[in-house]
Design a protein around this motif. Structure first.
Motif, PDB file in Angstrom:
ATOM      1  N   GLN A 140       0.817  -1.218   0.000  1.00 22.67           N
ATOM      2  CA  GLN A 140       0.000   0.000   0.000  1.00 22.67           C
ATOM      3  C   GLN A 140       0.849   1.265   0.000  1.00 22.67           C
ATOM      4  OE1 GLN A 140      -0.126  -2.623   2.054  1.00 22.67           O
ATOM      5  NE2 GLN A 140      -2.147  -2.893   2.992  1.00 22.67           N
ATOM      6  N   ARG A 167      -3.812  -4.164  -4.754  1.00 21.63           N
ATOM      7  CA  ARG A 167      -4.835  -4.238  -3.703  1.00 21.63           C
ATOM      8  C   ARG A 167      -5.101  -2.892  -3.051  1.00 21.63           C
ATOM      9  NH1 ARG A 167      -4.757  -3.820   0.892  1.00 21.63           N
ATOM     10  NH2 ARG A 167      -4.612  -5.786   1.975  1.00 21.63           N
ATOM     11  N   GLY A 168      -4.762  -1.784  -3.765  1.00 23.43           N
ATOM     12  CA  GLY A 168      -5.106  -0.462  -3.277  1.00 23.43           C
ATOM     13  C   GLY A 168      -3.981   0.240  -2.543  1.00 23.43           C
ATOM     14  N   TYR A 169      -4.137   1.560  -2.419  1.00 22.22           N
ATOM     15  CA  TYR A 169      -3.142   2.421  -1.784  1.00 22.22           C
ATOM     16  C   TYR A 169      -3.706   3.011  -0.501  1.00 22.22           C
ATOM     17  CZ  TYR A 169      -0.817   2.378  -6.297  1.00 22.22           C
ATOM     18  OH  TYR A 169      -0.197   1.974  -7.435  1.00 22.22           O
ATOM     19  N   THR A 170      -2.826   3.196   0.480  1.00 20.68           N
ATOM     20  CA  THR A 170      -3.231   3.904   1.680  1.00 20.68           C
ATOM     21  C   THR A 170      -3.557   5.349   1.317  1.00 20.68           C
ATOM     22  OG1 THR A 170      -1.809   2.533   3.069  1.00 20.68           O
ATOM     23  CG2 THR A 170      -2.536   4.634   3.987  1.00 20.68           C
ATOM     24  N   ASP A 175      -8.024   4.012   5.134  1.00 21.29           N
ATOM     25  CA  ASP A 175      -8.790   3.859   3.899  1.00 21.29           C
ATOM     26  C   ASP A 175      -7.838   3.462   2.778  1.00 21.29           C
ATOM     27  OD1 ASP A 175     -11.018   3.761   2.350  1.00 21.29           O
ATOM     28  OD2 ASP A 175     -11.365   5.912   2.268  1.00 21.29           O
ATOM     29  N   LEU A 176      -8.361   2.729   1.810  1.00 21.58           N
ATOM     30  CA  LEU A 176      -7.600   2.322   0.633  1.00 21.58           C
ATOM     31  C   LEU A 176      -8.302   2.849  -0.611  1.00 21.58           C
ATOM     32  CD1 LEU A 176      -6.784  -1.401   1.501  1.00 21.58           C
ATOM     33  CD2 LEU A 176      -5.210   0.529   1.569  1.00 21.58           C
ATOM     34  N   CYS A 200      -9.364  -4.520  -1.167  1.00 20.57           N
ATOM     35  CA  CYS A 200      -9.323  -3.066  -1.314  1.00 20.57           C
ATOM     36  C   CYS A 200     -10.565  -2.391  -0.740  1.00 20.57           C
ATOM     37  CB  CYS A 200      -9.115  -2.672  -2.775  1.00 20.57           C
ATOM     38  SG  CYS A 200     -10.501  -2.971  -3.856  1.00 20.57           S
ATOM     39  N   TYR A 204      -9.683  -0.254   7.342  1.00 14.86           N
ATOM     40  CA  TYR A 204      -8.714  -0.568   8.383  1.00 14.86           C
ATOM     41  C   TYR A 204      -8.970   0.232   9.652  1.00 14.86           C
ATOM     42  CZ  TYR A 204      -6.508  -3.483   5.002  1.00 14.86           C
ATOM     43  OH  TYR A 204      -6.287  -4.496   4.105  1.00 14.86           O
TER      44      TYR A 204
END
Length: 276
Positions: A140, A167-170, A175-176, A200, A204
């Motif tokens: 992330q 699988r997405g970025y912080t 949140d992603l 994603c 979190y």
């Protein structure tokens, strides 16, 4: 651009056919694992989509020691071996330390490097040296074109059978965000790219057993955008009763809903391939 084809069992990952990585987030009791496998085999036959069965023998990044983290390496791999033999699926599991690589590879066709650990050289080298396919989850924290570094570590260790998974970025706190530009950059590395759809949508900081710990309502739009962006496979964690799952209960897809969920993705993928 010519992309490397990575064979997982009878699945040519990176060819012009969408494939699926699916199964419960973490290995639970045998009846749940088998029920999921039975439904996945049915979906595979109905939709003619190749499936890699995925489940983790240990989830080593649970936010509390009180949460279920799996049966461990020996019991977990033994159950994956049973599923592989009975249903014919290639199987995938995570590893978290270099000592786990060789015993996991005795059964598993794919060793997965968790996103948080994607830059750990000892883990990548150990996975690569087993000769198994290595699926590297995109951290992330890492720019997508910088996935060339963990990829190169595997190649330098003598194994170019590598899959890259987004699988997405912080974004901000807990949140992603999925940026479609990442698929462009990762595709340009020349290896099969997978979109991890269910991770994603995790929220979190909120337990995965809490309904607010995942945003399933975004699964259709994110999955369709990712497939239209040119991925080779999709990663969808599934469970017969997601609300009772022992991990990621708020984000897994009910395996009974998987067939209808996949139909538009296959159509979009086929259209995207036509106009590449």
């Amino acid at each position: 651009m010519t992309k490397k084809i990575v064979n997982v069992g009878n699945i040519p990952c990176g060819a012009n056919e969408l494939f699926l990585i699916s199964g419960p987030c973490v290995i639970e009791e045998e009846s749940i694992m088998m029920k999921t496998a039975e439904k996945l085999r049915e979906v595979q036959e109905k939709l003619n989509i190749k499936i890699i069965y995925k489940s983790s023998f240990t989830k080593d990044n649970r936010s509390s020691l009180k949460y279920y983290d799996g049966p461990g390496l020996a019991k977990g791999v033994a159950l994956l071996a049973k599923i592989k033999e009975q249903f014919g699926f290639p199987v995938l599991t995570d590893i978290h330390s270099h000592e786990q690589a060789a015993p996991a590879a005795e059964v598993c066709d794919v060793l997965q490097i968790p996103a948080y650990l994607c830059m750990q050289s000892s883990l990548l080298v150990a996975a690569a040296k087993t000769g198994a396919v290595v699926n590297i989850k995109h951290g992330q924290f890492l720019a997508p074109d910088n996935m060339k570094h963990p990829l190169q570590k595997c190649i330098d260790s003598g194994n170019d059978k590598v899959i890259l998974t987004e699988r997405g970025y912080t974004f901000g706190y807990n949140d992603l965000i999925v940026d479609p530009r990442s698929f462009f950059h990762m595709n340009n590395l020349g290896y099969p790219v997978v979109f991890d759809i269910t991770h994603c949508v995790r929220k979190y900081g909120i337990p995965s057993s809490d309904a607010k710990g995942g945003m399933r309502e975004f699964l259709p739009v994110l999955s369709r955008a990712g497939v239209a962006s040119g991925v080779d496979g999709v990663f969808i964690e599934t469970h017969p009763e997601p609300e009772k799952a022992l991990c990621d209960a708020a984000s897994q897809l009910c395996v009974n809903d998987l067939e209808e969920f996949l139909k538009p993705l296959i159509e979009i993928h086929n259209l995207e391939v036509k106009y590449r």
